[in-house]
Motif scaffolding. Structure first.
Motif, PDB file in Angstrom:
ATOM      1  N   GLY A  70       0.652  -1.528   0.439  1.00  0.00           N
ATOM      2  CA  GLY A  70      -0.157  -0.019  -0.132  1.00  0.00           C
ATOM      3  C   GLY A  70       1.001   1.368  -0.110  1.00  0.00           C
ATOM      4  N   ALA A  71       0.612   2.285  -0.005  1.00  0.00           N
ATOM      5  CA  ALA A  71       0.921   3.679  -0.563  1.00  0.00           C
ATOM      6  C   ALA A  71       1.751   4.325   1.019  1.00  0.00           C
ATOM      7  N   GLY A  72       3.235   4.338   1.001  1.00  0.00           N
ATOM      8  CA  GLY A  72       3.552   4.938   2.842  1.00  0.00           C
ATOM      9  C   GLY A  72       4.928   4.455   3.142  1.00  0.00           C
ATOM     10  N   ASP A  74       6.972   2.505   0.219  1.00  0.00           N
ATOM     11  CA  ASP A  74       7.880   2.894  -0.886  1.00  0.00           C
ATOM     12  C   ASP A  74       7.577   4.286  -1.679  1.00  0.00           C
ATOM     13  N   LYS A  75       7.204   5.186  -0.987  1.00  0.00           N
ATOM     14  CA  LYS A  75       7.015   7.118  -1.778  1.00  0.00           C
ATOM     15  C   LYS A  75       7.609   7.667  -2.735  1.00  0.00           C
ATOM     16  N   ALA A  76       8.819   6.873  -3.012  1.00  0.00           N
ATOM     17  CA  ALA A  76       9.867   7.743  -3.732  1.00  0.00           C
ATOM     18  C   ALA A  76       9.342   6.762  -4.614  1.00  0.00           C
ATOM     19  N   GLY A  94       4.207   6.424  -3.571  1.00  0.00           N
ATOM     20  CA  GLY A  94       3.857   7.997  -3.451  1.00  0.00           C
ATOM     21  C   GLY A  94       3.500   7.678  -1.383  1.00  0.00           C
ATOM     22  N   THR A  95       2.321   8.383  -1.246  1.00  0.00           N
ATOM     23  CA  THR A  95       1.553   9.347  -2.264  1.00  0.00           C
ATOM     24  C   THR A  95       2.680  10.442  -2.645  1.00  0.00           C
ATOM     25  N   VAL A  96       2.844  10.965  -3.578  1.00  0.00           N
ATOM     26  CA  VAL A  96       3.573  11.978  -4.866  1.00  0.00           C
ATOM     27  C   VAL A  96       3.303  13.043  -4.668  1.00  0.00           C
ATOM     28  N   VAL A 221     -10.148   6.113  -6.158  1.00  0.00           N
ATOM     29  CA  VAL A 221     -10.253   7.169  -4.896  1.00  0.00           C
ATOM     30  C   VAL A 221     -10.178   6.365  -3.922  1.00  0.00           C
ATOM     31  N   LYS A 222      -8.840   6.970  -2.889  1.00  0.00           N
ATOM     32  CA  LYS A 222      -9.393   5.604  -1.765  1.00  0.00           C
ATOM     33  C   LYS A 222      -9.193   6.843  -0.597  1.00  0.00           C
ATOM     34  N   ILE A 223     -10.282   6.317  -0.154  1.00  0.00           N
ATOM     35  CA  ILE A 223     -10.882   6.953   1.936  1.00  0.00           C
ATOM     36  C   ILE A 223     -10.452   6.792   2.415  1.00  0.00           C
ATOM     37  N   SER A 274      -2.685   2.369  11.962  1.00  0.00           N
ATOM     38  CA  SER A 274      -2.784   1.213  11.306  1.00  0.00           C
ATOM     39  C   SER A 274      -2.093   0.210  11.997  1.00  0.00           C
ATOM     40  N   GLY A 275      -2.589  -0.747  10.887  1.00  0.00           N
ATOM     41  CA  GLY A 275      -1.540  -2.196  11.608  1.00  0.00           C
ATOM     42  C   GLY A 275      -2.812  -2.809  12.298  1.00  0.00           C
ATOM     43  N   ASP A 276      -2.543  -3.882  13.238  1.00  0.00           N
ATOM     44  CA  ASP A 276      -3.044  -4.653  13.534  1.00  0.00           C
ATOM     45  C   ASP A 276      -4.066  -4.387  15.048  1.00  0.00           C
ATOM     46  N   GLU A 279     -10.282  -3.639  16.131  1.00  0.00           N
ATOM     47  CA  GLU A 279     -11.374  -2.471  15.479  1.00  0.00           C
ATOM     48  C   GLU A 279     -10.784  -1.260  14.573  1.00  0.00           C
ATOM     49  N   TYR A 280     -10.200  -1.506  14.288  1.00  0.00           N
ATOM     50  CA  TYR A 280      -9.588  -0.433  13.224  1.00  0.00           C
ATOM     51  C   TYR A 280      -9.449  -1.203  11.631  1.00  0.00           C
ATOM     52  N   ARG A 281      -8.888  -3.078  12.652  1.00  0.00           N
ATOM     53  CA  ARG A 281      -9.106  -3.546  10.841  1.00  0.00           C
ATOM     54  C   ARG A 281     -10.609  -4.128  10.336  1.00  0.00           C
ATOM     55  N   GLY A 305      -5.815  -2.286   5.223  1.00  0.00           N
ATOM     56  CA  GLY A 305      -6.342  -1.707   6.708  1.00  0.00           C
ATOM     57  C   GLY A 305      -6.109  -3.205   7.438  1.00  0.00           C
ATOM     58  N   GLY A 306      -5.027  -3.124   8.398  1.00  0.00           N
ATOM     59  CA  GLY A 306      -4.249  -4.032   9.075  1.00  0.00           C
ATOM     60  C   GLY A 306      -4.845  -5.977   8.687  1.00  0.00           C
ATOM     61  N   VAL A 307      -4.257  -5.640   7.661  1.00  0.00           N
ATOM     62  CA  VAL A 307      -4.049  -7.651   6.783  1.00  0.00           C
ATOM     63  C   VAL A 307      -2.362  -7.902   7.579  1.00  0.00           C
ATOM     64  N   VAL A 326      -0.864  -3.857   1.397  1.00  0.00           N
ATOM     65  CA  VAL A 326       0.148  -4.148   3.411  1.00  0.00           C
ATOM     66  C   VAL A 326       1.017  -3.173   3.553  1.00  0.00           C
ATOM     67  N   VAL A 327       0.683  -2.187   4.356  1.00  0.00           N
ATOM     68  CA  VAL A 327       2.115  -1.329   4.786  1.00  0.00           C
ATOM     69  C   VAL A 327       2.116  -2.150   6.244  1.00  0.00           C
ATOM     70  N   THR A 328       1.701  -1.314   7.327  1.00  0.00           N
ATOM     71  CA  THR A 328       2.213  -1.345   8.890  1.00  0.00           C
ATOM     72  C   THR A 328       2.546  -2.971   8.611  1.00  0.00           C
ATOM     73  N   GLY A 329       1.873  -3.775   8.103  1.00  0.00           N
ATOM     74  CA  GLY A 329       1.906  -5.284   8.895  1.00  0.00           C
ATOM     75  C   GLY A 329       3.412  -5.717   8.030  1.00  0.00           C
TER      76      GLY A 329
HETATM   77  C1  LIG Z   1       3.675   5.117   8.170  1.00  0.00           C
HETATM   78  C2  LIG Z   1       3.086   5.115   6.774  1.00  0.00           C
HETATM   79  C3  LIG Z   1       2.976   5.488   6.027  1.00  0.00           C
HETATM   80  C4  LIG Z   1       1.644   6.414   4.683  1.00  0.00           C
HETATM   81  N1  LIG Z   1       1.564   6.648   3.970  1.00  0.00           N
HETATM   82  C5  LIG Z   1       0.644   6.763   3.086  1.00  0.00           C
HETATM   83  C6  LIG Z   1       0.881   7.713   2.029  1.00  0.00           C
HETATM   84  O1  LIG Z   1       1.744   8.589   2.133  1.00  0.00           O
HETATM   85  N2  LIG Z   1      -0.501   7.798   1.180  1.00  0.00           N
HETATM   86  C7  LIG Z   1      -1.480   7.258   1.095  1.00  0.00           C
HETATM   87  O2  LIG Z   1      -2.254   6.772   0.915  1.00  0.00           O
HETATM   88  N3  LIG Z   1      -1.349   5.979   2.262  1.00  0.00           N
HETATM   89  C8  LIG Z   1      -0.456   5.761   3.424  1.00  0.00           C
HETATM   90  N4  LIG Z   1      -0.152   5.109   4.620  1.00  0.00           N
HETATM   91  C9  LIG Z   1      -2.072   4.597   4.942  1.00  0.00           C
HETATM   92  C10 LIG Z   1      -1.817   2.768   4.055  1.00  0.00           C
HETATM   93  O3  LIG Z   1      -1.666   3.168   3.271  1.00  0.00           O
HETATM   94  C11 LIG Z   1      -2.643   2.156   4.479  1.00  0.00           C
HETATM   95  O4  LIG Z   1      -4.160   2.829   4.137  1.00  0.00           O
HETATM   96  C12 LIG Z   1      -3.139   2.271   5.765  1.00  0.00           C
HETATM   97  O5  LIG Z   1      -1.176   2.307   6.596  1.00  0.00           O
HETATM   98  C13 LIG Z   1      -3.442   1.023   6.132  1.00  0.00           C
HETATM   99  O6  LIG Z   1      -3.069  -0.051   6.582  1.00  0.00           O
HETATM  100  P1  LIG Z   1      -1.957  -1.491   6.960  1.00  0.00           P
HETATM  101  O7  LIG Z   1      -2.945  -1.447   8.017  1.00  0.00           O
HETATM  102  O8  LIG Z   1      -1.527  -2.372   6.411  1.00  0.00           O
HETATM  103  O9  LIG Z   1      -0.992   0.164   7.453  1.00  0.00           O
HETATM  104  C14 LIG Z   1       0.131   5.358   4.800  1.00  0.00           C
HETATM  105  C15 LIG Z   1       1.007   4.370   6.461  1.00  0.00           C
HETATM  106  C16 LIG Z   1       1.454   4.024   7.231  1.00  0.00           C
HETATM  107  C17 LIG Z   1       1.630   3.505   7.717  1.00  0.00           C
END
Ligand SMILES: Cc1cc2nc3c(=O)[nH]c(=O)nc-3n(C[C@H](O)[C@H](O)[C@H](O)COP(=O)(O)O)c2cc1C
Length: 372
Positions: A70-72, A74-76, A94-96, A221-223, A274-276, A279-281, A305-307, A326-329
């Motif tokens: 998921g975004a975040g 590898d922002k670059a 991104g987000t870019v 669109v991301k909500i 975010s993450g595990d 309730e958020y998941r 969200g929480g995968v 997945v991001v935080t996972g």
């Molecule tokens: C460190 C970090 C940076 C993030 N940056 C972005 C971002 O730049 N753009 C975006 O759309 N979401 C961003 N997110 C949100 C994640 O893409 C995702 O929607 C959210 O973390 C839930 O997923 P997760 O529980 O797997 O982390 C970021 C999340 C984290 C933890």
């Protein structure tokens, strides 16, 4: 081994510093065939990639399996191939934003508990020119790269359409799809752009930018997970009316009760969790199911969200997601995560007699989620 030995050490480190080092290590590992081979072993990914049962197509883009970054993370756009080699089938970069931007003052990324993060990075980004250069190296690789579009902090709401459009135009060639990110809680006023009027303007500007480049890429669109049903209905309307591909649900949560579960001191801290957190998941999964029900499966949905394992990935897919992110996972579970999720999904499918993963999309969209 990761959870017993490595994660406890990382818990003591600055979360953002760890994150940057992990990304740069992957970046370095991309440079030689030997280190790429090692990554494949680390990721335990060799089982997953050539299994046609896991293939999914979203908006005409083919993914080897339903698990992407998921975004975040590898922002670059520096570690796309490394992440792919670990077993993810794509990366949302991104987000870019248009111009390089530092983001909010540090510290701004915290581990609240193992597998649970609070961040208020605020779109730290090297800017679209640098990201375009970084992504050059993946041209022709066939790895699906999503581009999350954002605006610089100082851009006023009325200039937001143009700010998103220039990034889409610049990164058009690198993108398998685009995501309009108007749901980050860390840029003041951004979430108000999810409202029908401003969102329509942004969508139209991005569509026009894509047409200028000679075509159209899938657009999402991301909500935010806190959106009311009414507000989600408005987003759905815009998405349908303007021929977008789908919705990504959901961004991080600003819910204070969730923050306070990890200690009262977090209750009023700015940022999104975010993450595990169960309730958020659940909030995020409910958004997936709601969009799926409302559109009778007509829109492509990416669930995030929480995968953290096959169970939580399948929960999102069964709620209606074609792809999970997945991001935080990645931090919580380690590099073997995508390989493990995909292997376990295949075992589950074999046990249940399911031939292709897309047979599972939305089968539980009406189910009440009760596992808090
Ligand atoms: C460190 C970090 C940076 C993030 N940056 C972005 C971002 O730049 N753009 C975006 O759309 N979401 C961003 N997110 C949100 C994640 O893409 C995702 O929607 C959210 O973390 C839930 O997923 P997760 O529980 O797997 O982390 C970021 C999340 C984290 C933890």
């Amino acid at each position: 081994m990761y959870k017993e030995f490595i994660d406890p050490i990382l818990m003591k480190m600055n979360s953002e510093v760890w994150h940057t080092r992990a990304r740069e290590a992957l970046h370095l590992a991309e440079t030689t065939p030997l280190t790429l081979k090692l990554l494949e072993q680390f990721g335990d990914a060799h089982h997953r990639l050539h299994d046609a049962r896991l293939n999914v197509e979203v908006g005409g883009v083919r993914f080897d399996n339903p698990v992407i970054v998921g975004a975040g993370w590898d922002k670059a756009g520096r570690a796309v191939k490394g992440l792919y080699t670990l077993g993810f089938s794509g990366v949302e970069v991104g987000t870019v934003v248009e111009h390089p931007q530092e983001g909010n003052p540090a510290p701004r990324q915290f581990m609240l508990a193992p597998g649970v993060t609070l961040n208020r990075l605020g779109f730290n980004s090297p800017g679209m020119e640098a990201v375009a250069r970084n992504l050059q190296r993946y041209r022709g690789s066939g790895i699906p790269v999503g581009i999350s579009l954002g605006k610089n902090r100082e851009v006023a709401a009325q200039d937001a359409p143009q700010a998103h459009a220039v990034v889409a135009e610049k990164l058009y060639d690198a993108a398998a799809y685009f995501a309009i990110n108007v749901s980050s809680p860390n840029t003041p006023g951004l979430r108000a752009l999810q409202d029908k009027g401003p969102l329509t303007d942004i969508v139209q500007a991005v569509n026009a930018a894509m047409e200028k480049r000679g075509g159209k890429k899938p657009l999402f669109v991301k909500i935010a997970p806190e959106l009311s049903e009414e507000a989600v209905n408005d987003v759905i309307e815009v998405v349908l009316e303007h021929g977008l591909t789908g919705i990504i649900a959901a961004n991080t949560t600003i819910n204070q009760e969730i923050k306070a579960k990890y200690g009262e001191r977090w209750r009023n801290e700015a940022g999104g969790v975010s993450g595990d957190d169960a309730e958020y998941r659940r909030m995020a999964t409910e958004k997936v199911a709601y969009v799926y029900r409302q559109t009778q499966g007509k829109l492509a949905i990416m669930g995030v969200g929480g995968v953290k394992d096959a169970k939580t990935a399948l929960e999102k897919i069964r709620a209606g997601a074609a792809i999970v992110q997945v991001v935080t996972g990645i931090r919580g579970e380690g590099t073997a995560l995508p390989g493990r999720i995909n292997r376990e999904i295949v075992s589950y499918m074999e046990k249940e007699g399911i031939k292709y993963i897309d047979e599972l999309i939305g089968v539980d969209c009406d189910k009440k989620l009760s596992h808090l």
